[in-house]
Design an enzyme around this catalytic site. Structure first.
Site, mmCIF file in Angstrom:
data_model
loop_
_atom_site.group_PDB
_atom_site.id
_atom_site.type_symbol
_atom_site.label_atom_id
_atom_site.label_comp_id
_atom_site.label_asym_id
_atom_site.label_seq_id
_atom_site.Cartn_x
_atom_site.Cartn_y
_atom_site.Cartn_z
ATOM 1 C CG ASP A 142 16.270 70.406 64.270
ATOM 2 O OD1 ASP A 142 15.467 69.598 64.382
ATOM 3 O OD2 ASP A 142 16.705 71.156 65.628
ATOM 4 C CG ASP B 269 15.373 67.381 71.083
ATOM 5 O OD1 ASP B 269 15.498 66.737 69.864
ATOM 6 O OD2 ASP B 269 15.726 68.305 71.212
#
Lengths: 384, 384, 384, 384
Positions: A119, A179
């Site tokens: 991430d 996302d």
């Protein structure tokens, strides 16, 4: 292909939950469809690294450690994935891997990890040019390769600095946007960019069809071993209708996004199960040519929303055609082979093809039913 | 001016194909029009460099090596061009020159190479600021100069980071956009930028007239020895009509783009041959002033598309005027000298000029027919 | 304030031309209005630097050298400016100062130079972030300061990387855009940016009112000793009407741009002379508060173009108000003090003020005629 | 929460003024509402640093030094804040801290400083990538931490390079835009960016509701200990109506911006005092969940301007709902729980909730009056 904890469970994960999911995957025979990875996302961490600086799991959530969990998953014939972050902290606030790439990769390898989702939170300003993002993500790529263990490397830098331009030599896939959330097409201010070609705030709460929009110009950058990742699936999480999830699963498949389930696989409706086990659609996703479909046109509809035509080529002279509708009403459209075969040229554009509908079952109950033979066009297709 | 393998043959090249093309160029007398370079694009490579790290060709495709091929081409009075990439791999996946600039340039010189097309794939994030792109492309520029052999240096970084701003001191030309495709004006999602002034995804499948659009603000940056490259020609590849190819060839010429044929020169229609041998148009391209034409206006047409006026100056007090029409219908327009001579001032704007139509032949059968004398304007020109 | 060779003479300059201009400036008494600098732009250069690496002039154009020219100009009570470029070559292709900052600054000081215009061509990719542009331009700033001679430093990097953000501590002024051309408001594709806040292709052929548009958000960044430079004046070069030049001169003045004449001062009409010697307008430009006016509104006009209101504050509780009209017709507008005094607050917005029209002469023949006293608004102003 | 000198007093500050303000804060009982910081903004500086290079105050304005002032403020139970700049000069032209981070932080700690506002003027081109801005601001962060004294670090780089992406690990808050001014919604050319996601000219004179617009996509980046700073409050400075200031204070509160008063606290109307002491609104701002509200929709109004719905979650299963209207007329709107509870899901969207109006007082005279119970929607809300 596999499953990941995040979309449904967020930070509420532990050994039991992950093992239950793995068992459910076996029970539903998901590995036979290709779903092999069991991926543990953020929040598996202890409060701190251990005294040697190595990562360690939360002792309450994972009393037997990660290696034990990984072993059990491997014993089921599945693969095991983990999560970390190319910053000082993960998005959930746990220790990140920036500056710890070597020890973390080594530890993951010792734990038997097969997959790393990596991430982008808290990266200390190490972004803003492709060079900075490349260097930061390459550090982990090198570290993973140094372990000698094959670990699939899934970059999650949200499309920053254009990973489709720089990541294909260092990673197996890269996220292209903020996302996804479990919604068909609602615009949300937290996913503010109209395009991800040069987005400076990836955000989250990106509706499913918006991510398809973001992916449209990027298909050209993907191919075998280096994929655009449209984010994990929301099929079965309840925010969309059956038809919308069908669109979601189909489009992820033909754009060659990794298919990582994001629902609670221990508790699925028949509808959900039927969507994620459509092996005809999965075959499109896994087609060995590895060529994402292209959006041939996108037309605004007077009632609002858009109608889109996508097409792409598969192995063995097969092709995939998809229509997508984000308008509030049913639309009827004639699909011209001039559009479908823009890359193949005149002979194809006037050619004759047999059409198989991958969302109908044939007489044997298998996905994919022949629905006719067409020359130059498919007239009057209705798309809900 | 010359010919290149890519647009028509892609990766399917070998010694025979290139020699056949060179012979066809001689047969059709193309060198007398200025087409001198025979350029071998991507996919000439062996699987790896040789043991010394030097580049080597695919032994099956080029059983006699590149030097032998180059010698043969030179013996026909032609020049020989090669292709590489400022990255770890070429766009086709072969070994790139990043980090191998010196040995590659030396090898090219030994092979008798006269021209290098230098591509931009797999560049490890070394882009995103003019400095990074300049340094990477300058490394090869220096290496080529170090060979002592004159090698024309054709940068192909797709307009990234604005090569028109930084490349004129290190290269002879630079591509300004993603790859052209054989289509007049279709918008394709794979060429997503509306302008290349700050495009972050060059892409490909850029229609011919879109590239003209991209080039419009950039003419000011080109001049003798440093040119905007609008990409190789598609004339003769079949995707456009005669009129469209005439527009293509004319606009490339007056924008002073390198004219590199991209068709199969061993198999040309008379129409194709007549277009590419219009020596009046070629003279505009090769005019020694080296000053690209400027778009003086672009007007939307109610039926869709645009009508554009371009003009520019040549040596010997001659000027070039062009109209371009991307609307679906014929358009009639009066060309005002106020627009044509915006740079020359009032005396020219009210002056009288004799007009030659470069796409008509005169009584002797030569391209360029005088079609009248006009003062202040050319009334009612019809443009198809 | 001063005069520069470029706008009218381009590269066709020599000692005689410059001395003639200086003499004309004296003859027309221009220094008494503040025009003190005689600035020699590009193309004064010899083919190469001398054997020591120092700059030297073209021996034909400047047979007596630059020092002699500078001495003569100083002997007339004027100051002398020179031109160079923060790149390997000047825009005209002569040797640039990149890497030669120290020796060039020392030589200029020895020559008695009082002003340096420092251009941006051929900068080897050293742009694209404020840091790169700052460092490159700061090198010359330091070199000029090291000479010990006061030399006004006029940065000409065309607004790249936002000099208004980084140049105020290293330069006296900075250009904000591509080059002006002698035209009121024609859009030209060679000046393609709609704004210069993040323009990646400064270009040239920017119409006069477009530069005003570019300057509108930037006034806040200027102040005593660090100015936005809107480029040299075109007054008297013939491409605009009297009213348009009045607008040009007025707006340059109230935006506190340097006022550098760009016409042929040896050959001026009375109209030209009257504009450039409007000492009331010049006083606005030279007002010691040094506060550029702000555009309070910009309204589109149905016939096309815009109407704009500008206002600003001067010393001694005086204020400047300007209306600008780029529509094709006369416009009538009521000027509200709410808009004029947005920065001064309610008391001013309802106050009473005496209005002086700076483009009318009073009974003594001086520029500036009182035209009435107004409270809260000026009703029904007609603007041509 | 606290008070700052700048919005009302600008550079006209001295010890007396600051002590008077502190005393007024005590007199009006503001600390009991949470207003604890007394922050001295720009222009406290002497002409130069002292002989050791340490900062020192203007001896006329602060005859007793800063330590004495700080001591007095501490003795009142308040905290003391100071201002500096991550550049060579402050915005007001005084000495900046760039290169002096250690000595400045040490001096502030010795002076008993509890809060640093750290501005962005004259930064020598050290911006333009997140890395450059991060490094520059991190230098002061490290220096503050090195002092051992807890000093709240308030970054003021005007949103450049996206501090929401890089600053949460180094600062307590970061400004997101150019300076606010005391105006409800007027567009001003000095605040030219339409969004701050990639703004290259932060400017100032940003109207209050424009800053709310800028903040809308950024709420996701804030949380306990790292906040978006929408700039200091203008409540009580006279440029807005009561309703507008109510909107201002409410929106700052629910976006979790620091609440720093910017008016003259020694001279407040009852209206002003009642707004800034609405403890129900303050409780929303200080809610321990620290979760900024999200704009759920923004709809253009036919008369001009917009109507917006915002919602967010607080602790204890409470939620905040706000409507904002920038149109010129009253609007009536039905608030759907589908929109309010987009993040909470279906059960909430059809649920029943008791509504409290935080701008009405209950029977005991406390802010917050129950106004009914609603299921699925709140019909026909009128918003002025």
């Amino acid at each position: 292909m596999g499953w990941n904890t995040w979309n449904h469970f967020g930070c509420s994960i532990d050994e039991d939950l992950i093992l239950s999911a793995a068992k459910a995957m076996i029970q539903y025979d998901l590995p036979s469809y290709g779903y092999n990875y069991v991926n543990m996302d953020d929040c598996w961490h202890a409060a701190t690294r251990n005294a040697s600086g190595a990562p360690q799991p939360d002792p309450t959530k994972f009393p037997n450690g990660i290696k034990a969990l990984s072993d059990q998953i491997h014993s089921m014939g599945l693969k095991f994935g983990i999560y970390s972050d190319a910053g000082t902290m993960t998005c959930g606030g746990h220790f990140g891997s920036l500056g710890y790439e070597e020890i973390d990769a080594q530890t993951y390898a010792e734990w038997g990890v097969d997959y790393l989702k990596y991430d982008n939170c808290f990266n200390q300003g190490l972004s803003g040019t492709p060079k900075l993002s490349y260097d930061r993500y390459n550090n982990m790529s090198v570290a993973l390769n140094n372990t000698g263990r094959p670990i699939l490397y899934s970059m999650c830098n949200w499309g920053e600095d254009g990973p489709w331009n720089f990541a294909s030599t260092i990673a197996n896939s890269w996220r292209i946007s903020g996302d996804v959330y479990d919604n068909y097409d609602r615009w949300d201010v937290r996913c503010p960019c109209d395009s991800f070609i040069d987005c400076k705030l990836a955000g989250f709460h990106c509706a499913m069809t918006r991510i398809i929009d973001f992916a449209a110009p990027l298909g050209q950058k993907a191919g075998p071993g280096h994929w655009n990742d449209l984010d994990m699936l929301e099929v079965g999480n309840g925010g969309m209708t059956y038809d919308e999830y069908v669109t979601h699963f189909s489009m992820w498949a033909l754009l060659k996004s990794p298919l990582i389930l994001g629902n609670d696989v221990t508790n699925m409706t028949n509808e959900t199960l039927s969507i994620i086990t459509n092996d005809a659609i999965i075959a499109v996703n896994q087609d060995s040519a590895g060529s994402p479909a292209t959006r041939q046109w996108k037309r605004s509809v007077s009632e609002g929303g858009y109608l889109e035509l996508w097409s792409g080529s598969l192995v063995n002279s097969q092709f995939i055609i998809a229509l997508m509708n984000t308008s509030p009403t049913n639309q009827t459209v004639t699909v011209s082979f001039e559009d479908v075969f823009i890359d193949q040229g005149a002979a194809y554009q006037t050619g004759t093809f047999t059409l198989t509908d991958l969302w109908q079952k044939d007489d044997q109950g298998n996905w994919g039913k022949e629905v006719g033979t067409y020359t130059a066009q498919i007239p009057n297709v209705e798309i809900g």
